[in-house]
Design a protein around this motif. Sequence first.
Motif, PDB file in Angstrom:
ATOM      1  N   GLY A  39      -7.240  22.271   3.574  1.00  0.00           N
ATOM      2  CA  GLY A  39      -7.629  21.059   2.992  1.00  0.00           C
ATOM      3  C   GLY A  39      -8.006  20.082   4.179  1.00  0.00           C
ATOM      4  N   LEU A  40      -7.234  19.966   5.129  1.00  0.00           N
ATOM      5  CA  LEU A  40      -7.359  18.757   6.215  1.00  0.00           C
ATOM      6  C   LEU A  40      -8.761  19.140   6.908  1.00  0.00           C
ATOM      7  N   VAL A  41      -9.019  20.414   7.280  1.00  0.00           N
ATOM      8  CA  VAL A  41     -10.335  20.686   7.923  1.00  0.00           C
ATOM      9  C   VAL A  41     -11.471  20.632   7.157  1.00  0.00           C
ATOM     10  N   LEU A  42     -11.528  20.916   5.999  1.00  0.00           N
ATOM     11  CA  LEU A  42     -12.544  20.840   5.028  1.00  0.00           C
ATOM     12  C   LEU A  42     -12.757  19.290   4.623  1.00  0.00           C
ATOM     13  N   GLY A  43     -11.735  18.646   4.464  1.00  0.00           N
ATOM     14  CA  GLY A  43     -11.798  17.214   4.091  1.00  0.00           C
ATOM     15  C   GLY A  43     -12.452  16.306   5.455  1.00  0.00           C
ATOM     16  N   LEU A  44     -11.955  16.731   6.829  1.00  0.00           N
ATOM     17  CA  LEU A  44     -12.639  16.059   7.702  1.00  0.00           C
ATOM     18  C   LEU A  44     -13.881  16.277   7.967  1.00  0.00           C
ATOM     19  N   ILE A  45     -14.360  17.723   7.810  1.00  0.00           N
ATOM     20  CA  ILE A  45     -15.747  18.208   7.963  1.00  0.00           C
ATOM     21  C   ILE A  45     -16.629  17.384   6.756  1.00  0.00           C
ATOM     22  N   GLY A  46     -16.068  17.190   5.681  1.00  0.00           N
ATOM     23  CA  GLY A  46     -16.804  16.275   4.593  1.00  0.00           C
ATOM     24  C   GLY A  46     -16.946  15.047   4.891  1.00  0.00           C
ATOM     25  N   GLN A  47     -15.943  14.660   5.712  1.00  0.00           N
ATOM     26  CA  GLN A  47     -15.806  12.967   5.907  1.00  0.00           C
ATOM     27  C   GLN A  47     -16.786  12.639   6.993  1.00  0.00           C
ATOM     28  N   PHE A  55      -9.210   7.507   0.826  1.00  0.00           N
ATOM     29  CA  PHE A  55      -8.922   8.235  -0.403  1.00  0.00           C
ATOM     30  C   PHE A  55      -9.618   9.362  -0.905  1.00  0.00           C
ATOM     31  N   ALA A  56     -10.879   9.424  -0.418  1.00  0.00           N
ATOM     32  CA  ALA A  56     -11.539  10.708  -0.752  1.00  0.00           C
ATOM     33  C   ALA A  56     -11.241  12.009  -0.017  1.00  0.00           C
ATOM     34  N   LEU A  57     -10.711  11.430   1.350  1.00  0.00           N
ATOM     35  CA  LEU A  57     -10.435  12.714   2.120  1.00  0.00           C
ATOM     36  C   LEU A  57      -9.039  13.202   1.460  1.00  0.00           C
ATOM     37  N   LEU A  58      -8.004  12.183   1.223  1.00  0.00           N
ATOM     38  CA  LEU A  58      -6.936  12.720   0.531  1.00  0.00           C
ATOM     39  C   LEU A  58      -7.126  13.700  -0.847  1.00  0.00           C
ATOM     40  N   PHE A  59      -7.988  13.061  -1.473  1.00  0.00           N
ATOM     41  CA  PHE A  59      -8.322  13.726  -2.771  1.00  0.00           C
ATOM     42  C   PHE A  59      -8.728  15.087  -2.456  1.00  0.00           C
ATOM     43  N   VAL A  60      -9.612  15.301  -1.489  1.00  0.00           N
ATOM     44  CA  VAL A  60     -10.272  16.707  -1.042  1.00  0.00           C
ATOM     45  C   VAL A  60      -9.231  17.540  -0.573  1.00  0.00           C
ATOM     46  N   MET A  61      -8.348  16.924   0.181  1.00  0.00           N
ATOM     47  CA  MET A  61      -7.151  17.737   0.817  1.00  0.00           C
ATOM     48  C   MET A  61      -6.200  18.362  -0.392  1.00  0.00           C
TER      49      MET A  61
END
Length: 102
Positions: A39-47, A55-61
Motif C-alpha cells: 500500500g505504501l509503495v503503490l500510494g507513493l507511486i500514485g502520489q 489524505f489520499a495517500l493514506l486512503f490508497v494505503m
Amino acid sequence: MGIGDKMRGLASSAQEGVKSSTLSFFHFTLRFVTGILLGLVLGLIGQELVGYGTFALLFVMVVILGIIMKVLSNWSMGQILIFDLICVLVAMLLRMYILVAP
C-alpha cells in the motif's frame, strides 16, 4: 482414566491451542506487513504520478491493505513469502531500470 491422564490431556490441548494461536498470529502479521508495504509503495507511486495529498495517500494505503488482507487470507505462509519474494524482485528490477534510464 486417572488424574494424570486428564492432566496430560489438558496440557496437550493447551499446547495445541497455543501453537494454533501463534501460527494464526504470524499469518495475520505477515499479511498485514505485506499489505502495508504494498500500500505504501503503490500510494507513493500514485502520489508522484498524480500529485495527490497526504489524505489520499493514506486512503490508497488502507484500500490496498484491505485488498491484500482479503486476497492473502486463504494463502499459506509459504505462498505469502514467495509472493513477497516476487514483489522484492520486481522492486529491484524497477530500481535497476530507474538507475539505468537516461
